[in-house]
Structures are given as structure tokens and as C-alpha cells.
Design an enzyme around this catalytic site. Structure first.
Site, PDB file in Angstrom:
ATOM      1  N   THR A  16       0.731  -1.213   0.216  1.00 41.13           N
ATOM      2  CA  THR A  16      -0.012   0.095  -0.003  1.00 41.13           C
ATOM      3  C   THR A  16       0.998   1.388  -0.039  1.00 41.13           C
ATOM      4  O   THR A  16       0.360   2.387  -0.432  1.00 41.13           O
ATOM      5  CB  THR A  16      -0.964  -0.037   1.315  1.00 41.13           C
ATOM      6  OG1 THR A  16      -1.849  -0.991   1.100  1.00 41.13           O
ATOM      7  CG2 THR A  16      -1.713   1.134   1.348  1.00 41.13           C
ATOM      8  N   TYR A  30      -8.096   1.447  -3.782  1.00 39.69           N
ATOM      9  CA  TYR A  30      -6.780   1.740  -4.113  1.00 39.69           C
ATOM     10  C   TYR A  30      -6.056   0.354  -4.779  1.00 39.69           C
ATOM     11  O   TYR A  30      -6.611  -0.527  -4.594  1.00 39.69           O
ATOM     12  CB  TYR A  30      -5.705   2.502  -3.433  1.00 39.69           C
ATOM     13  CG  TYR A  30      -5.472   1.683  -2.098  1.00 39.69           C
ATOM     14  CD1 TYR A  30      -6.172   1.537  -1.100  1.00 39.69           C
ATOM     15  CD2 TYR A  30      -4.305   0.745  -2.329  1.00 39.69           C
ATOM     16  CE1 TYR A  30      -5.790   0.701  -0.018  1.00 39.69           C
ATOM     17  CE2 TYR A  30      -4.054  -0.079  -1.280  1.00 39.69           C
ATOM     18  CZ  TYR A  30      -4.794  -0.091  -0.147  1.00 39.69           C
ATOM     19  OH  TYR A  30      -4.492  -0.995   0.905  1.00 39.69           O
ATOM     20  N   THR A  94       1.630  -4.079   4.414  1.00 36.75           N
ATOM     21  CA  THR A  94       1.327  -4.353   5.911  1.00 36.75           C
ATOM     22  C   THR A  94       0.897  -5.831   6.194  1.00 36.75           C
ATOM     23  O   THR A  94       1.299  -6.301   7.410  1.00 36.75           O
ATOM     24  CB  THR A  94       0.570  -3.484   6.432  1.00 36.75           C
ATOM     25  OG1 THR A  94      -0.812  -3.670   5.806  1.00 36.75           O
ATOM     26  CG2 THR A  94       1.034  -2.016   6.244  1.00 36.75           C
ATOM     27  N   ASP A  95       0.205  -6.428   5.096  1.00 35.72           N
ATOM     28  CA  ASP A  95      -0.455  -7.925   5.397  1.00 35.72           C
ATOM     29  C   ASP A  95       0.660  -8.648   5.752  1.00 35.72           C
ATOM     30  O   ASP A  95       0.053  -9.800   6.652  1.00 35.72           O
ATOM     31  CB  ASP A  95      -1.282  -8.199   4.033  1.00 35.72           C
ATOM     32  CG  ASP A  95      -2.442  -7.281   3.855  1.00 35.72           C
ATOM     33  OD1 ASP A  95      -2.895  -6.769   4.909  1.00 35.72           O
ATOM     34  OD2 ASP A  95      -2.914  -7.349   2.808  1.00 35.72           O
ATOM     35  N   LYS A 165       0.625  -7.712  12.691  1.00 32.64           N
ATOM     36  CA  LYS A 165      -0.554  -6.723  12.276  1.00 32.64           C
ATOM     37  C   LYS A 165      -1.441  -7.080  13.241  1.00 32.64           C
ATOM     38  O   LYS A 165      -2.185  -8.001  13.114  1.00 32.64           O
ATOM     39  CB  LYS A 165      -0.635  -6.837  10.739  1.00 32.64           C
ATOM     40  CG  LYS A 165      -1.788  -5.876  10.290  1.00 32.64           C
ATOM     41  CD  LYS A 165      -1.851  -5.910   8.945  1.00 32.64           C
ATOM     42  CE  LYS A 165      -2.874  -4.625   8.507  1.00 32.64           C
ATOM     43  NZ  LYS A 165      -3.033  -4.650   6.884  1.00 32.64           N
ATOM     44  N   GLU A 283       3.769 -26.768  26.547  1.00 32.96           N
ATOM     45  CA  GLU A 283       4.222 -28.110  26.292  1.00 32.96           C
ATOM     46  C   GLU A 283       3.662 -28.876  27.291  1.00 32.96           C
ATOM     47  O   GLU A 283       3.582 -28.814  28.344  1.00 32.96           O
ATOM     48  CB  GLU A 283       5.800 -28.071  26.477  1.00 32.96           C
ATOM     49  CG  GLU A 283       6.625 -27.004  25.629  1.00 32.96           C
ATOM     50  CD  GLU A 283       6.509 -27.394  24.041  1.00 32.96           C
ATOM     51  OE1 GLU A 283       6.202 -28.401  23.824  1.00 32.96           O
ATOM     52  OE2 GLU A 283       6.920 -26.694  23.086  1.00 32.96           O
TER      53      GLU A 283
HETATM   54  N1  ASP Z   1      -2.602  -5.530   0.955  1.00 32.26           N
HETATM   55  C1  ASP Z   1      -1.364  -4.393   1.195  1.00 32.26           C
HETATM   56  C2  ASP Z   1      -0.489  -5.190   1.242  1.00 32.26           C
HETATM   57  O1  ASP Z   1      -0.168  -5.858   2.066  1.00 32.26           O
HETATM   58  C3  ASP Z   1      -1.841  -3.937   2.526  1.00 32.26           C
HETATM   59  C4  ASP Z   1      -0.902  -2.995   2.865  1.00 32.26           C
HETATM   60  O2  ASP Z   1       0.118  -2.776   2.375  1.00 32.26           O
HETATM   61  O3  ASP Z   1      -1.261  -2.374   3.922  1.00 32.26           O
HETATM   62  O4  ASP Z   1       0.362  -4.896   0.203  1.00 32.26           O
END
Ligand code: ASP
Length: 311
Positions: A16, A30, A94-95, A165, A283
Site C-alpha cells: 500500500t 486503491y 502491511t499484510d 499486524k 508444552e
Molecule cells: N494489501 C496491502 C499489502 O499488504 C496492504 C498494505 O500494504 O497495507 O500489500
């Protein structure tokens, strides 16, 4: 303290942070991974001299592949070996940022910093968070106290082991689990709360050159009403490892557990992780090994690397 006269290499992989939306359109609609890493750097005022950049991939990180990881390891290895390079920044989605961070740390555990950063809003948003995160990541990469793979997001610095995340949409979407952040970065200065951890690296030489030969390791989730069908199917297609994501401290539904024992008897390595956001897997004698406090996707990487290390 900042290293001066040093080179920071910024490797782009998409996400992103490099996303764009149609002019005047809804910024939530986007497309990730549209701008080059060079274009991202141009949007950040006041960066120090000595920056180089290279586009390693251009993907939405939900679609991250072992092939991109393999390429990243190769490019990082090359740049980290250059004496003039103080550190490296990797722009990422972020994913799966936490997975890439843990994979790179477990394979390379570099003495120099490798700082992953990302954004929750696309580059064309009215108030994008990418430029600030990118500037902070460069600050961390130049900091004399930084080492190993870390993530810099929304003013916090996290260790690769801890980062995850934790929110679907907030700008500070990441946290460090029970361990919390390693430090904070603000106004061009890093404040460390604790030492970045050292991990024993597997070494890039252990990665089979053809990613198709990397051992197949899958996640299965224990839940009400589950049975062993998915585990049986994974065994049938030749999975080498299964991380069973259990309830609570890593307990598994008895219906699934039977199939997991059969898979183990057939040579599949089975580990347990937990669906809980915090805490460790307990464990228990006679049970499958637990993955400690690693999140399920990181436990999957850990088992895959353990299987590679054995071959
Ligand atoms: N779907 C995007 C990615 O992980 C989400 C992000 O970057 O926030 O590339």
C-alpha cells in the site's frame, strides 16, 4: 547516534505504501504496488544523502511468495556485504510484513539493520502515512544502536520476532505482542527501550535454490465442529509439515488430533501454535511440540526452515 557518510539502500517490494487510487476517487479503493521505490523516496522531504534504491519486487503483500523472499535474501546479502552500507530499508505491504521480517531474520540475522516499513494508506491519499514511515525507517537504518531485522511503523520500532499486524485499519496497525516495541522513532531520533535481540541464523546457503523444492508446510486451525479432513488432504498431497493452530494454550480438537497423529506417523512433522493473540503454547508430555510465542504464520516459517536445516 546516527552513522554519518554512510549508504542506506532502500529495496522496494510494493504494498500500500506504493499504492495509488484514481484522482478524486475513493482512497479506500486503491491498487497496491503501483509506484516505484524511487518515486516513494522523491515524496519524502529532507532525507539524508547517500540513499540508493532498487526495485526487488512489485506485489501486494497479501500475494507474497517464497520466490520474492528468495530474491530479497540474495539482494540483501549482496548489499549487506558492502562496507559502505550502514543499513537497508525494505518497503513492504502491511499484510505479510511480519512474515517477511521473521523469515529474513531467521535466515540472515544480520549485524547491520534491515528495517521493514509500510503504510496503511496509499501514496495518493490526502494524508499518506508512507512518507513519514519511510523517513523513520531510514533514521533507524542509520542508527548506531540498530541491528538485525526490525520493523518501523507509526513511530514504533519492533523486533522481527515480535511484530504483528494487530489492527485492520488504524495507522498504528502493528504491535509487538507481549514483548511490546523495541523502541520509538521521532523527529529523526531513535530511543531504544531494550537491545535488539540476536537470533541464530540458518544461513542463506540452506535455502534450496529452486523454491519449488522448499518443504511444504501448511497451517490448519482447530475450531468447533472441525474434523480431520483438511489434515488428511494435506498428508495426501505430500505436506512435509503442519502447524496446527490450537485453541487457548495450544489444545486441539480430538477429531483433528487423530488425523494429526496419523500424519505424524506417516512422516509429517506436526507443531502446535495458538489462535490467541498473546501468550505461549504450553508444552505437554506426549503432545506435538509447541511453537512458543510465535504467531501461526511465523511458526509456519520456523517449521519450514527447521525442515530445510535438517536436509
Ligand atoms: N494489501 C496491502 C499489502 O499488504 C496492504 C498494505 O500494504 O497495507 O500489500
Amino acid at each position: 547516534m546516527q552513522n554519518t557518510n554512510a549508504v542506506v539502500v532502500v529495496l522496494g517490494t510494493g504494498g500500500t505504501i506504493a499504492g495509488t487510487s484514481a484522482p478524486g476517487g475513493d482512497e479506500r479503493l486503491y491498487q497496491a504496488a503501483q509506484l516505484t521505490v524511487g518515486q516513494l523516496l522523491q515524496a519524502v522531504p529532507g532525507l539524508p544523502p547517500g540513499l540508493e534504491c532498487e526495485q526487488v519486487a512489485q506485489v501486494d503483500s497479501k500475494d507474497m511468495t517464497h520466490g520474492v523472499w528468495h530474491r530479497l535474501v540474495a539482494r540483501l546479502g549482496q548489499h549487506l556485504a558492502r562496507p559502505e552500507v550502514a543499513g537497508i530499508v525494505v518497503t513492504h505491504g502491511t499484510d505479510t510484513l511480519e512474515e517477511t521480517a521473521w523469515f529474513l531474520q531467521r535466515v540472515l540475522a544480520p549485524a547491520k539493520p534491515v528495517v521493514l516499513t509500510a503504510a496503511m494508506r496509499p501514496a495518493t491519499a490526502a494524508a499518506p502515512d508512507g512518507p513519514g514511515n519511510l523517513r523513520d525507517a531510514v533514521t533507524v537504518a542509520l542508527d548506531a544502536g540498530a541491528r538485525g531485522v526490525v520493523a518501523a511503523m507509526a513511530g514504533s520500532v519492533f523486533a522481527a520476532r515480535d511484530v504483528r499486524k494487530a489492527h485492520t485499519s488504524k495507522l498504528d496497525a502493528f504491535d509487538g505482542g507481549d514483548a511490546g516495541p523495541l523502541g520509538a522513532v521521532m523527529d529523526g531520533k531513535v530511543t531504544w527501550l531494550r537491545e535488539p535481540p540476536s537470533d541464530e541464523p540458518l544461513g542463506a546457503a540452506h535455502l534450496p535454490p529452486d523454491v519449488a523444492a522448499w518443504p511444504r508446510v501448511d497451517l490448519v486451525v482447530s475450531h468447533a465442529g472441525v474434523d480431520g479432513a483438511v489434515v488428511d488432504a494435506l498428508r495426501a498431497i505430500g505436506a512435509k509439515g503442519i502447524v496446527a493452530v490450537g485453541t487457548g494454550s495450544g489444545t486441539l480438537h480430538e477429531a483433528m488430533q487423530r488425523s494429526l497423529h496419523e500424519a505424524q506417523a506417516a512422516g509429517v512433522t506436526v507443531w502446535r501454535a495458538t489462535r490467541c493473540a498473546r501468550g505461549e503454547v504450553a508444552e505437554r508430555p506426549g503432545d506435538f511440540p509447541g511453537a512458543g510465542d510465535l504467531t501461526p504464520p511465523k511458526a509456519r516459517i520456523e517449521l519450514m526452515l527447521a525442515l530445510m536445516g535438517r536436509s
